[in-house]
Write a protein that holds these residues in place. Structure first.
Motif, PDB file in Angstrom:
ATOM      1  N   PRO A 195      41.481  38.941  36.989  1.00  0.00           N
ATOM      2  CA  PRO A 195      42.495  39.859  36.458  1.00  0.00           C
ATOM      3  C   PRO A 195      43.879  39.445  36.941  1.00  0.00           C
ATOM      4  O   PRO A 195      44.058  39.094  38.109  1.00  0.00           O
ATOM      5  N   ALA A 196      44.846  39.468  36.057  1.00  0.00           N
ATOM      6  CA  ALA A 196      46.200  39.058  36.430  1.00  0.00           C
ATOM      7  C   ALA A 196      46.737  39.962  37.532  1.00  0.00           C
ATOM      8  O   ALA A 196      46.596  41.184  37.458  1.00  0.00           O
ATOM      9  N   PRO A 197      47.350  39.379  38.590  1.00  0.00           N
ATOM     10  CA  PRO A 197      47.850  40.191  39.712  1.00  0.00           C
ATOM     11  C   PRO A 197      48.827  41.276  39.285  1.00  0.00           C
ATOM     12  O   PRO A 197      48.847  42.363  39.856  1.00  0.00           O
ATOM     13  N   ASP A 198      49.637  40.973  38.254  1.00  0.00           N
ATOM     14  CA  ASP A 198      50.626  41.964  37.825  1.00  0.00           C
ATOM     15  C   ASP A 198      50.049  42.968  36.830  1.00  0.00           C
ATOM     16  O   ASP A 198      50.776  43.781  36.273  1.00  0.00           O
ATOM     17  N   HIS A 199      48.726  42.881  36.600  1.00  0.00           N
ATOM     18  CA  HIS A 199      48.085  43.846  35.707  1.00  0.00           C
ATOM     19  C   HIS A 199      47.097  44.700  36.490  1.00  0.00           C
ATOM     20  O   HIS A 199      46.034  45.061  35.994  1.00  0.00           O
ATOM     21  N   SER A 200      47.448  45.026  37.720  1.00  0.00           N
ATOM     22  CA  SER A 200      46.545  45.774  38.592  1.00  0.00           C
ATOM     23  C   SER A 200      46.296  47.196  38.102  1.00  0.00           C
ATOM     24  O   SER A 200      45.388  47.870  38.563  1.00  0.00           O
ATOM     25  N   ASN A 201      47.118  47.655  37.149  1.00  0.00           N
ATOM     26  CA  ASN A 201      46.923  49.000  36.620  1.00  0.00           C
ATOM     27  C   ASN A 201      45.829  49.053  35.560  1.00  0.00           C
ATOM     28  O   ASN A 201      45.489  50.127  35.066  1.00  0.00           O
ATOM     29  N   LEU A 202      45.250  47.915  35.204  1.00  0.00           N
ATOM     30  CA  LEU A 202      44.185  47.902  34.215  1.00  0.00           C
ATOM     31  C   LEU A 202      42.890  48.423  34.828  1.00  0.00           C
ATOM     32  O   LEU A 202      42.598  48.170  35.995  1.00  0.00           O
ATOM     33  N   ILE A 203      42.100  49.106  34.016  1.00  0.00           N
ATOM     34  CA  ILE A 203      40.862  49.674  34.540  1.00  0.00           C
ATOM     35  C   ILE A 203      39.906  48.558  34.959  1.00  0.00           C
ATOM     36  O   ILE A 203      39.834  47.519  34.330  1.00  0.00           O
ATOM     37  N   PHE A 204      39.206  48.788  36.057  1.00  0.00           N
ATOM     38  CA  PHE A 204      38.217  47.877  36.634  1.00  0.00           C
ATOM     39  C   PHE A 204      38.829  46.596  37.206  1.00  0.00           C
ATOM     40  O   PHE A 204      38.090  45.703  37.607  1.00  0.00           O
ATOM     41  N   SER A 205      40.159  46.491  37.244  1.00  0.00           N
ATOM     42  CA  SER A 205      40.785  45.266  37.743  1.00  0.00           C
ATOM     43  C   SER A 205      40.423  45.010  39.206  1.00  0.00           C
ATOM     44  O   SER A 205      39.975  43.917  39.573  1.00  0.00           O
ATOM     45  N   GLU A 206      40.615  46.012  40.057  1.00  0.00           N
ATOM     46  CA  GLU A 206      40.312  45.863  41.482  1.00  0.00           C
ATOM     47  C   GLU A 206      38.810  45.682  41.705  1.00  0.00           C
ATOM     48  O   GLU A 206      38.380  44.896  42.556  1.00  0.00           O
ATOM     49  N   PHE A 207      38.006  46.373  40.924  1.00  0.00           N
ATOM     50  CA  PHE A 207      36.561  46.256  41.013  1.00  0.00           C
ATOM     51  C   PHE A 207      36.113  44.822  40.727  1.00  0.00           C
ATOM     52  O   PHE A 207      35.318  44.233  41.469  1.00  0.00           O
ATOM     53  N   LEU A 208      36.619  44.240  39.649  1.00  0.00           N
ATOM     54  CA  LEU A 208      36.210  42.895  39.257  1.00  0.00           C
ATOM     55  C   LEU A 208      36.631  41.857  40.284  1.00  0.00           C
ATOM     56  O   LEU A 208      35.888  40.913  40.567  1.00  0.00           O
ATOM     57  N   SER A 209      37.814  42.014  40.847  1.00  0.00           N
ATOM     58  CA  SER A 209      38.288  41.066  41.856  1.00  0.00           C
ATOM     59  C   SER A 209      37.377  41.078  43.077  1.00  0.00           C
ATOM     60  O   SER A 209      37.017  40.011  43.607  1.00  0.00           O
ATOM     61  N   LEU A 210      36.968  42.271  43.538  1.00  0.00           N
ATOM     62  CA  LEU A 210      36.074  42.367  44.686  1.00  0.00           C
ATOM     63  C   LEU A 210      34.684  41.836  44.335  1.00  0.00           C
ATOM     64  O   LEU A 210      34.052  41.135  45.144  1.00  0.00           O
ATOM     65  N   LEU A 211      34.212  42.148  43.136  1.00  0.00           N
ATOM     66  CA  LEU A 211      32.891  41.669  42.719  1.00  0.00           C
ATOM     67  C   LEU A 211      32.844  40.147  42.723  1.00  0.00           C
ATOM     68  O   LEU A 211      31.854  39.538  43.154  1.00  0.00           O
ATOM     69  N   HIS A 212      33.905  39.515  42.269  1.00  0.00           N
ATOM     70  CA  HIS A 212      33.907  38.051  42.239  1.00  0.00           C
ATOM     71  C   HIS A 212      33.950  37.456  43.645  1.00  0.00           C
ATOM     72  O   HIS A 212      33.361  36.401  43.889  1.00  0.00           O
ATOM     73  N   LYS A 213      34.629  38.135  44.556  1.00  0.00           N
ATOM     74  CA  LYS A 213      34.602  37.662  45.938  1.00  0.00           C
ATOM     75  C   LYS A 213      33.170  37.666  46.478  1.00  0.00           C
ATOM     76  O   LYS A 213      32.757  36.736  47.172  1.00  0.00           O
ATOM     77  N   VAL A 214      32.434  38.719  46.149  1.00  0.00           N
ATOM     78  CA  VAL A 214      31.037  38.792  46.578  1.00  0.00           C
ATOM     79  C   VAL A 214      30.245  37.623  46.001  1.00  0.00           C
ATOM     80  O   VAL A 214      29.434  36.994  46.689  1.00  0.00           O
ATOM     81  N   THR A 215      30.476  37.316  44.722  1.00  0.00           N
ATOM     82  CA  THR A 215      29.774  36.193  44.090  1.00  0.00           C
ATOM     83  C   THR A 215      30.086  34.884  44.792  1.00  0.00           C
ATOM     84  O   THR A 215      29.192  34.084  45.090  1.00  0.00           O
ATOM     85  N   ILE A 216      31.360  34.647  45.082  1.00  0.00           N
ATOM     86  CA  ILE A 216      31.762  33.414  45.776  1.00  0.00           C
ATOM     87  C   ILE A 216      31.094  33.336  47.144  1.00  0.00           C
ATOM     88  O   ILE A 216      30.520  32.301  47.520  1.00  0.00           O
ATOM     89  N   TRP A 217      31.144  34.420  47.903  1.00  0.00           N
ATOM     90  CA  TRP A 217      30.532  34.427  49.242  1.00  0.00           C
ATOM     91  C   TRP A 217      29.028  34.194  49.153  1.00  0.00           C
ATOM     92  O   TRP A 217      28.453  33.498  49.994  1.00  0.00           O
TER      93      TRP A 217
END
Length: 513
Positions: free
Chosen positions: A312-334
């Motif tokens: 998700p684009a950093p400047d589009h943090s107001n989009l729904i599920f944006s923060e959720f998806l970023s954290l989920l992908h970190k979990v996938t990478i780890w």
């Protein structure tokens, strides 16, 4: 449009009369990523085979998505090698396939149309007739556009912006007509050759445009001055539409759909340094791709699956599920890093970068951000609003279960796993209007399905949900996901990630999106 992946092979040496080398010329990329010494066995290394990993070989790996198709009469074709164009004294002109453009360079074979000429009619006379085209566009507006977003509303950009754009861009129009005709065929049983013909035509035309773009990139030109925003938008919209088309066509459409996702990922990454903040539709489509890309990565395990993923684009943090998806992908990478270390014998308990407490806190914060951002949808206080809140909860608990299984493993108590699973099934059962939110269920229902191997009642619940998803959405592919889960349920000793890796090694990617 599969990503081009070329590998040197012994066939070239044999054709020239020389004997092939006893070993590969360099370590394979998988062993390099695992930080171990590769045995360089041919045709693939033994160390990858012992760990049930896909060895990509030893040759150079080009990653631009130039492939045309993975099946049909275009199967196997790729974009020809593009020689570096000669230097010119003046700045090169922008690439465009806008039907409003009538400029011809004499070398650009992209169809151009003049004022008052129907672009699709000029490209494909009588294909389809105007009444059919109008009917299929209306069908897309009413039946398909709502399946492409978290929740349908007046702010649905597929309806507001993509449909009008299709009236101007022949390639996007072909892609939309293809998915509309295919969806009608699936839901009504009226088979037709039109969807595949339209898809092949759209893919061919996109490939021509990619040839132009890659040629400019090979010459070292600044992409921002070579491709205009309008071209980038219709290409990205077409790729996302074609990916959905493949999911609706067959139960095994994941590989074809994934090729379009990879192409879209490559396009967006190539445009990452250009200034597109003023193009609302490009930003919307980019974030739609981020949703697709991140969720797909949770169940795809190839060596390159998590490389250059669209976030998700950093400047589009107001989009729904944006923060959720970023954290989920970190979990996938780890989780992938953990897996690589485990198989290389380098893993230790201190390598887990997050605790179960941190996980719950992080996803709880993301849940709150999503509910706040959803205020822009202005949903009425009815069943749709209540169901959306439940959808947020469903993704929350599914993400916890995903994290517990792929990353924390023995670092989380079974009571926490049981609690998350119980709440996930409760929220799924509480949905009041399932047909209106079916497009959001494939991934969390897949995670739910991985948690019920000892519970026949829950298995039946998940099976019914996936059958309803496939029927209501008109996408045959989800029946293939159900078959995977049924295979998992029958083999109680196999971890779902191990089974998914085996499926992938046999050419059957699991993409529960």
């Amino acid at each position: 449009m599969d990503a081009v992946k070329t590998e040197e092979s012994t066939a070239a040496a044999q054709s020239s009369g020389s004997s092939p080398p006893a070993t590969g010329p360099q370590d394979c990329p998988t062993c390099v990523r695992r930080r171990i010494r590769c045995d360089r066995s041919l045709p693939t290394c033994i160390k990858c085979a012992k760990k049930s990993l896909v060895c990509p070989g030893y040759g150079p790996r080009l990653r631009w998505a130039n492939g045309i198709a993975v099946r049909g009469h275009l199967k196997g074709r790729t974009t020809p090698h593009i020689e570096k164009p000669p230097k010119v004294s003046k700045a090169p002109s922008k690439l465009s396939t806008s039907p409003k453009s009538v400029k011809s360079s004499g070398t650009d074979d992209t169809p151009r149309t003049g004022p008052g000429i129907d672009p699709l009619e000029e490209l494909f006379p009588g294909f389809p007739d105007p009444s059919t085209r109008s009917r299929l566009l209306s069908y897309y507006d009413q039946q398909i556009a709502g399946l492409m977003v978290w929740i349908d509303s007046e702010k649905n950009e597929y309806r507001r912006l993509v449909v009008p754009l299709a009236e101007q861009q022949p390639v996007l129009l072909l892609a939309i007509l293809a998915i509309s005709a295919q969806h009608l065929a699936v839901t009504t049983g009226q088979e037709t050759s039109f969807p595949a013909r339209a898809r092949d035509a759209a893919v061919t035309m996109i490939s021509k445009q990619i040839q132009q773009v890659t040629g400019k990139l090979a010459a070292g030109f600044d992409l921002g001055s070579q491709i205009d925003p309008d071209t980038a938008v219709w290409m990205l919209a077409s790729m996302l539409t074609l990916a959905n088309y493949e999911m609706s066509e067959t139960e095994t459409g994941a590989a074809a759909a994934d090729s379009h996702r990879q192409a879209a990922r490559t396009l967006v990454n190539a445009l990452a340094t250009t200034n597109r903040e003023t193009n609302a539709l490009f930003n919307f489509l980019r974030n739609q791709l981020a949703i697709y890309d991140i969720l797909a990565c949770t169940t795809i395990f190839g060596a390159m699956s998590t490389v250059e993923v669209i976030l998700p684009a950093p400047d589009h943090s107001n989009l729904i599920f944006s923060e959720f998806l970023s954290l989920l992908h970190k979990v996938t990478i780890w989780s992938r890093q953990r897996h690589e270390k485990q198989f290389s014998g380098q893993f230790s308990l201190i390598d887990v970068p997050i605790t179960s407490v941190d996980v719950r806190a992080g996803f709880e914060q993301a849940r709150g951000s999503t509910l706040m951002a959803a205020g822009i949808l202005a949903l009425p206080r009815d069943a749709r609003r209540r169901d959306f809140v439940r959808i947020v909860d469903i993704y929350h608990h599914a993400a916890l279960l995903y994290t517990y299984r792929v990353l924390l493993c023995s670092h989380v108590e079974q009571t926490e796993i049981n609690a998350a699973a119980m709440l996930l099934f409760e929220r799924l059962d509480q949905l009041e209007d399932k047909p209106s939110c079916m497009q959001n269920l494939p991934w969390p229902v897949f995670i739910a399905g991985t948690e019920c191997r000892e519970d026949p009642a829950r298995q039946a619940f998940v099976a019914k949900l996936y059958e309803d998803i496939a029927q209501d959405m008109g996408f045959k592919y989800y029946i293939g996901i159900l078959h995977f889960l049924q295979d998992l349920w029958s083999n109680r000793l196999t971890d779902w990630t191990d089974l998914a890796r085996r499926y992938e090694a046999n050419g059957k990617k699991i993409v529960a999106v």
